[in-house]
Design a protein around this motif. Sequence first.
Motif, PDB file in Angstrom:
ATOM      1  N   GLN A 185      28.972   2.527 -12.771  1.00 44.55           N
ATOM      2  CA  GLN A 185      29.681   2.086 -11.576  1.00 44.55           C
ATOM      3  C   GLN A 185      31.183   2.232 -11.719  1.00 44.55           C
ATOM      4  OE1 GLN A 185      26.924   0.298 -12.725  1.00 44.55           O
ATOM      5  NE2 GLN A 185      25.789   1.248 -11.053  1.00 44.55           N
ATOM      6  N   GLN A 186      31.685   2.336 -12.968  1.00 41.33           N
ATOM      7  CA  GLN A 186      33.118   2.468 -13.184  1.00 41.33           C
ATOM      8  C   GLN A 186      33.540   3.926 -13.327  1.00 41.33           C
ATOM      9  OE1 GLN A 186      34.671  -0.370 -12.892  1.00 41.33           O
ATOM     10  NE2 GLN A 186      32.656  -1.354 -12.770  1.00 41.33           N
ATOM     11  N   SER A 239      23.996  -5.471  -9.703  1.00 40.59           N
ATOM     12  CA  SER A 239      23.805  -4.057 -10.048  1.00 40.59           C
ATOM     13  C   SER A 239      24.939  -3.194  -9.524  1.00 40.59           C
ATOM     14  CB  SER A 239      22.470  -3.552  -9.494  1.00 40.59           C
ATOM     15  OG  SER A 239      21.384  -4.181 -10.117  1.00 40.59           O
ATOM     16  N   SER A 266      27.597  -3.785 -12.305  1.00 39.03           N
ATOM     17  CA  SER A 266      27.227  -3.155 -13.572  1.00 39.03           C
ATOM     18  C   SER A 266      25.716  -3.135 -13.698  1.00 39.03           C
ATOM     19  CB  SER A 266      27.841  -3.913 -14.761  1.00 39.03           C
ATOM     20  OG  SER A 266      27.329  -3.396 -15.990  1.00 39.03           O
ATOM     21  N   SER A 267      25.114  -2.001 -13.397  1.00 34.42           N
ATOM     22  CA  SER A 267      23.659  -1.884 -13.541  1.00 34.42           C
ATOM     23  C   SER A 267      23.259  -1.955 -15.014  1.00 34.42           C
ATOM     24  CB  SER A 267      23.168  -0.580 -12.914  1.00 34.42           C
ATOM     25  OG  SER A 267      23.862   0.546 -13.452  1.00 34.42           O
ATOM     26  N   ARG A 268      24.150  -1.545 -15.914  1.00 37.82           N
ATOM     27  CA  ARG A 268      23.853  -1.647 -17.347  1.00 37.82           C
ATOM     28  C   ARG A 268      23.648  -3.105 -17.752  1.00 37.82           C
ATOM     29  NH1 ARG A 268      26.169  -2.906 -22.188  1.00 37.82           N
ATOM     30  NH2 ARG A 268      28.010  -3.692 -21.104  1.00 37.82           N
ATOM     31  N   ARG A 269      24.534  -3.975 -17.315  1.00 41.35           N
ATOM     32  CA  ARG A 269      24.418  -5.387 -17.670  1.00 41.35           C
ATOM     33  C   ARG A 269      23.184  -6.019 -17.048  1.00 41.35           C
ATOM     34  NH1 ARG A 269      30.710  -7.388 -16.838  1.00 41.35           N
ATOM     35  NH2 ARG A 269      31.631  -6.023 -18.428  1.00 41.35           N
ATOM     36  N   GLU A 279      28.789   2.539 -18.321  1.00 43.84           N
ATOM     37  CA  GLU A 279      29.063   1.751 -17.110  1.00 43.84           C
ATOM     38  C   GLU A 279      29.268   2.727 -15.956  1.00 43.84           C
ATOM     39  OE1 GLU A 279      28.879  -1.323 -16.570  1.00 43.84           O
ATOM     40  OE2 GLU A 279      29.040  -2.371 -18.482  1.00 43.84           O
ATOM     41  N   HIS A 293      21.095   2.288 -11.260  1.00 38.75           N
ATOM     42  CA  HIS A 293      21.690   3.047 -12.364  1.00 38.75           C
ATOM     43  C   HIS A 293      21.423   4.536 -12.237  1.00 38.75           C
ATOM     44  CE1 HIS A 293      23.594   2.931 -16.352  1.00 38.75           C
ATOM     45  NE2 HIS A 293      22.856   3.999 -16.609  1.00 38.75           N
TER      46      HIS A 293
END
Length: 448
Positions: A446-447, A317, A320-323, A444, A381
Amino acid sequence: MPPEPDATPQIDTHQRVYEILTGEDQGRVCRDIPDAACREQPRNFLTHVASLAATKTADGLADPKLVLAWLLGAVGAPAFMTGLLVPIREAGALLPQLVIAASIRALPIRKRVWAIGSVVQGIAAIGVGLAALLLEGAAAGWTMLALLAALALARSACSIAHKDVLGKTVSKSTRGTVTGTAGTASAILLLGFGVLLGTGLLERSVGVIAGALFVAGLLWIGGALLFASLAEAPGATEGGGNPLAVAVAQFGLLRDDPQLARFVTIRCLLLATTLAPPFLVAMEARNIGAQAVGLGAFVIASALAAIASSYVWGRLSDVSSRRVIVSAGLIGTVALLASAAVGAGLGRPIGLDVASPLALPALVFALAIAEQGVRLGRTTHVVDMAGQSRRAAYTALSNTITGVLTLGAGVFGLLAQAVGEIAVLLVFAAMAALAVWLAKGLEEVQQA
């Protein structure tokens, strides 16, 4: 004269454990937190882990779906009260958040809210244990439900405060690791408790379960003391004001931020992974009889899933919490489809059916892994998406909307009664699949 002792060994210990858990070194970059919090990062990180591990363990010991449900039956409470446990616990913890978020936002130091709320939960859990020992029948049931409501309301305040304090004291790149590590630690302890009960080393009696609730209460209080020791810098207080007025205004956030609206929709759809396990238990009970249901196997499967996946989901997470949300949703979709297939008898050619001792526990294991991923992915997220200025508002809004829908989740019970559990599991699978499709459109964060 002997040299004066200093705190270096303790600081080094904090630093070393922090580096092992996060994979970061002393050259770390702190993201989305004040400079003062960066200096305290290793100690704050470990304090979060320890306090959360304690309270998550307490949550498991006072689990309304299993522990409190069994306890109500053991004290002779009316059967209908068992159906009130989960709505009181879940909706009570989620619905008030939109109203109280503004009041919490007005406080520059919010760790005290979490600490006080945790103490209240501890006192309520101890009270439930005492009610089970001292009362019987409806009197015991109503007292336990009232104390559960108090626990849920305290949990509501803790939920808002924790995400806000986590965002202020732990770097953006390690927040998922905090929750994942604590989840793994608590799952190991709960697995031990389940094994002791399942093997008969702990008698399944009112006295033993009441004792477990006393331990839960002490864990909540101990977690509060730990959390109160966090180094938290005063935060912004904009957004405080009349709670109801602010609550109404916060619904406008859904219009102003399409990503928030998408996230809330996904979170509500992924309730499927949380709501499904009781229907697996009901499906087994209908086929082999309620007394033969292997609840111990289900508890152990759930605990093993948390041990196997919490830390991993937390680390992922932070990347990438999305992934993580997409992956967990996919696992949940497959597990729900497989559950419906087993319930329909499609697994019999390969030896998998409802009566198989391992089939449904294995599916509960897969669903629990999915639920852990959903929980950790969405928590990370929303904290990373909101930023410092809107974190409490985003958390409260998404939790309140989810709480309203949880109150309406009883419709799935009516559907199961009318057309069977298989149809409900297929609906849940469709919900999870739609959530996966929508989650692919999340940013994304986190980016960012």
